[in-house]
Write a protein that holds these residues in place. Structure first.
Motif, PDB file in Angstrom:
ATOM      1  N   ALA A 169      -3.907   7.811   7.251  1.00  0.00           N
ATOM      2  CA  ALA A 169      -4.048   6.402   6.880  1.00  0.00           C
ATOM      3  C   ALA A 169      -5.514   6.033   6.670  1.00  0.00           C
ATOM      4  CB  ALA A 169      -3.424   5.517   7.959  1.00  0.00           C
ATOM      5  N   ALA A 170      -6.414   6.576   7.484  1.00  0.00           N
ATOM      6  CA  ALA A 170      -7.842   6.283   7.315  1.00  0.00           C
ATOM      7  C   ALA A 170      -8.348   6.827   5.980  1.00  0.00           C
ATOM      8  CB  ALA A 170      -8.636   6.879   8.471  1.00  0.00           C
TER       9      ALA A 170
ATOM     10  N   LEU B 225      -0.383   0.239   5.699  1.00  0.00           N
ATOM     11  CA  LEU B 225      -1.497   1.117   6.008  1.00  0.00           C
ATOM     12  C   LEU B 225      -2.124   0.777   7.350  1.00  0.00           C
ATOM     13  CD1 LEU B 225      -4.036   2.390   3.421  1.00  0.00           C
ATOM     14  CD2 LEU B 225      -4.779   1.792   5.698  1.00  0.00           C
ATOM     15  N   LEU B 226      -2.329  -0.505   7.628  1.00  0.00           N
ATOM     16  CA  LEU B 226      -2.936  -0.891   8.904  1.00  0.00           C
ATOM     17  C   LEU B 226      -2.056  -0.491  10.075  1.00  0.00           C
ATOM     18  CD1 LEU B 226      -4.355  -4.420   7.981  1.00  0.00           C
ATOM     19  CD2 LEU B 226      -5.597  -2.263   8.160  1.00  0.00           C
TER      20      LEU B 226
ATOM     21  N   TYR C 279     -14.222   5.187  10.755  1.00  0.00           N
ATOM     22  CA  TYR C 279     -13.545   6.372  10.237  1.00  0.00           C
ATOM     23  C   TYR C 279     -13.604   7.510  11.256  1.00  0.00           C
ATOM     24  CZ  TYR C 279     -13.377   4.246   5.608  1.00  0.00           C
ATOM     25  OH  TYR C 279     -13.109   3.411   4.552  1.00  0.00           O
TER      26      TYR C 279
ATOM     27  N   ALA D 210       0.815  -1.215   0.000  1.00  0.00           N
ATOM     28  CA  ALA D 210       0.000   0.000   0.000  1.00  0.00           C
ATOM     29  C   ALA D 210       0.848   1.264   0.000  1.00  0.00           C
ATOM     30  CB  ALA D 210      -0.930   0.005   1.213  1.00  0.00           C
TER      31      ALA D 210
ATOM     32  N   LEU E 247      -7.144   4.467   3.335  1.00  0.00           N
ATOM     33  CA  LEU E 247      -7.911   3.228   3.342  1.00  0.00           C
ATOM     34  C   LEU E 247      -9.255   3.414   2.637  1.00  0.00           C
ATOM     35  CD1 LEU E 247      -8.405   0.314   4.224  1.00  0.00           C
ATOM     36  CD2 LEU E 247      -9.175   1.190   6.450  1.00  0.00           C
TER      37      LEU E 247
ATOM     38  N   LEU F 197      -8.280  -6.124  -1.645  1.00  0.00           N
ATOM     39  CA  LEU F 197      -7.403  -5.666  -0.575  1.00  0.00           C
ATOM     40  C   LEU F 197      -7.122  -6.832   0.356  1.00  0.00           C
ATOM     41  CD1 LEU F 197      -9.038  -2.219   0.307  1.00  0.00           C
ATOM     42  CD2 LEU F 197      -7.248  -2.707  -1.376  1.00  0.00           C
TER      43      LEU F 197
ATOM     44  N   PHE G 254      -8.710  -3.505  13.121  1.00  0.00           N
ATOM     45  CA  PHE G 254      -9.398  -3.392  11.839  1.00  0.00           C
ATOM     46  C   PHE G 254     -10.875  -3.780  11.975  1.00  0.00           C
ATOM     47  CE2 PHE G 254     -10.707  -5.294   7.729  1.00  0.00           C
ATOM     48  CZ  PHE G 254     -10.681  -4.130   6.979  1.00  0.00           C
TER      49      PHE G 254
ATOM     50  N   LEU H  78      -2.395   3.261  10.758  1.00  0.00           N
ATOM     51  CA  LEU H  78      -3.613   3.758  11.395  1.00  0.00           C
ATOM     52  C   LEU H  78      -3.376   4.178  12.840  1.00  0.00           C
ATOM     53  CD1 LEU H  78      -6.292   1.244  10.060  1.00  0.00           C
ATOM     54  CD2 LEU H  78      -6.176   3.697   9.585  1.00  0.00           C
TER      55      LEU H  78
ATOM     56  N   LEU I 217      -2.304  -4.448   2.674  1.00  0.00           N
ATOM     57  CA  LEU I 217      -2.513  -3.305   3.567  1.00  0.00           C
ATOM     58  C   LEU I 217      -1.568  -3.262   4.763  1.00  0.00           C
ATOM     59  CD1 LEU I 217      -6.423  -3.251   3.662  1.00  0.00           C
ATOM     60  CD2 LEU I 217      -4.900  -1.898   2.215  1.00  0.00           C
TER      61      LEU I 217
END
Length: 379
Positions: free
Chosen positions: A291-292, A280-281, A330, A256, A295, A307, A325, A284, A277
């Motif tokens: 990052a959100a 990215l995860l 959000y 990502a 995503l 994904l 996750f 977060l 991901l």
């Protein structure tokens, strides 16, 4: 399997490493610097309940994998090899070690192979046979790793090798995935954790000093073209587009954070391109808003069926990432911009998509749509 309230999730971790970066395997100061940088990232990204001790992080064992991955919420793990034989005497994380782990813990791992950019087409000889004999279901391609090794995705021999390996069973090709994947200019900030305390790193380089490559027992001369080659990072998205169109049966998985975000979104037009991901995860937690937003944009561009979940273990232990996750919502400033992620999408990302790519059987109650194909690609 992970469960919360009445929801159940089969978890397939698509990026796990079983490496040995302990001092006895380090081929000089560059190997030590590489492991030290990875451990710095681990301490920033995996602080709860506490970071792994340095010796446990440097050398992943069967006991550590069982305790931190398999005895937690992960049902199956995809082992990603990273040889780095310029930095480590016996290699950092070769496929042969993964095969031994798979024998000791049957039914828990999926094996993948590696294509070394430093060896070129010569290093790919016999790769399709190794795929068949070892039941390797994917290949890790690092487009650049050392100053002397650059792998252009437009090479004709690479297209032939990937086609033969796909016919032999390695249907997945990873690009920009792994602890050594370099970050090119323009890549998102959340892809690289900041130094401790937010200050710039004052001592030592981010990555190994390639000006002094060392092998076990001998010091190699400095490569004459090191400075010119070291500036090349990542891969050319245009070459990837051509490669993905030419090989519609090969499923390409990108990190990502391996490309500038806008370039990554444009690749979503190719139905055989997927995104892992891992970065990215982890981001977060350290940069939640950026990052959100990334995503949500990836979900809009690729859909939930392209994904994949990955932890990068031992960089981050997967249990926390899975729980975060599943419970992710959000931030308030983004709730009007992106719809909340539903249960089916979370289920697909955490395990269904990787299970489909790597031909892993799933429980009957977990339905995942089939892979999309190019028009005219055949069955």
């Amino acid at each position: 399997m992970f469960g919360i309230a009445s929801e159940r999730y089969v978890v397939v971790d698509a990026q796990v490493h079983a490496w040995d970066g302990s001092p006895h395997n380090q081929a000089g100061p560059s190997g030590e610097a590489f492991v030290a940088e990875l451990y710095r990232r681990h301490r920033l990204l995996d602080r709860v309940p506490r970071p792994l001790p340095a010796d446990e992080f440097a050398r992943v064992t069967e006991a550590g994998l069982s305790a931190d991955v398999l005895d937690g919420c992960v049902d199956r793990a995809v082992l990603q090899p990273v040889s780095l034989d310029d930095l480590f005497v016996l290699g950092f994380s070769p496929t042969a070690w993964h095969a031994e782990l798979a024998e000791q813990l049957p039914g828990r791992f999926v094996l993948t192979g590696e294509l070394d950019p430093g060896l070129g087409s010569a290093g790919a000889r016999g790769l399709a046979a190794r795929v068949r004999n070892g039941d390797l279901r994917g290949l890790h391609l690092a487009p650049t790793r050392r100053p002397g090794g650059w792998l252009g995705l437009g090479e004709a021999w690479l297209r032939r090798v990937l086609a033969r390996c796909e016919q032999s069973g390695a249907t997945v090709a990873h690009l920009g995935v792994g602890p050594s994947a370099p970050r090119g200019p323009g890549c998102p900030d959340w892809a690289t954790p900041p130094p401790a305390g937010g200050a710039a790193m004052a001592t030592g380089p981010r990555w190994p000093q390639w000006a002094h490559p060392v092998r076990a027992g001998s010091a190699l001369p400095v490569r004459a073209r090191a400075a010119r080659s070291a500036a090349r990072t990542g891969f050319d998205p245009a070459e990837l587009r051509e490669l993905a169109r030419a090989l519609p049966r090969v499923q390409f998985v990108l990190g990502a954070g391996c490309l500038p975000t806008a370039q990554l979104y444009r690749l979503a037009r190719l139905p055989n391109v997927h995104v892992l991901l891992t970065d990215l995860l982890a981001g977060l937690r350290v940069r939640p808003l950026e990052a959100a937003r990334a995503l949500g944009s990836l979900l809009e561009a690729f859909g939930g069926h392209r994904l994949l979940f990955g932890s990068g273990y031992p960089l981050v232990r997967p249990d926390r990432l899975v729980e975060e996750f599943v419970t992710f919502r959000y931030p308030e400033v983004l709730r009007g911009e992106f719809p909340e992620i539903d249960h089916a999408t979370r289920q697909a990302i955490l395990g269904g998509n990787a299970a489909r790519l790597y031909r892993i059987s799933l429980p009957s109650w977990m339905a995942v749509p089939p892979l999309a194909r190019h028009p005219g690609a055949g069955s």
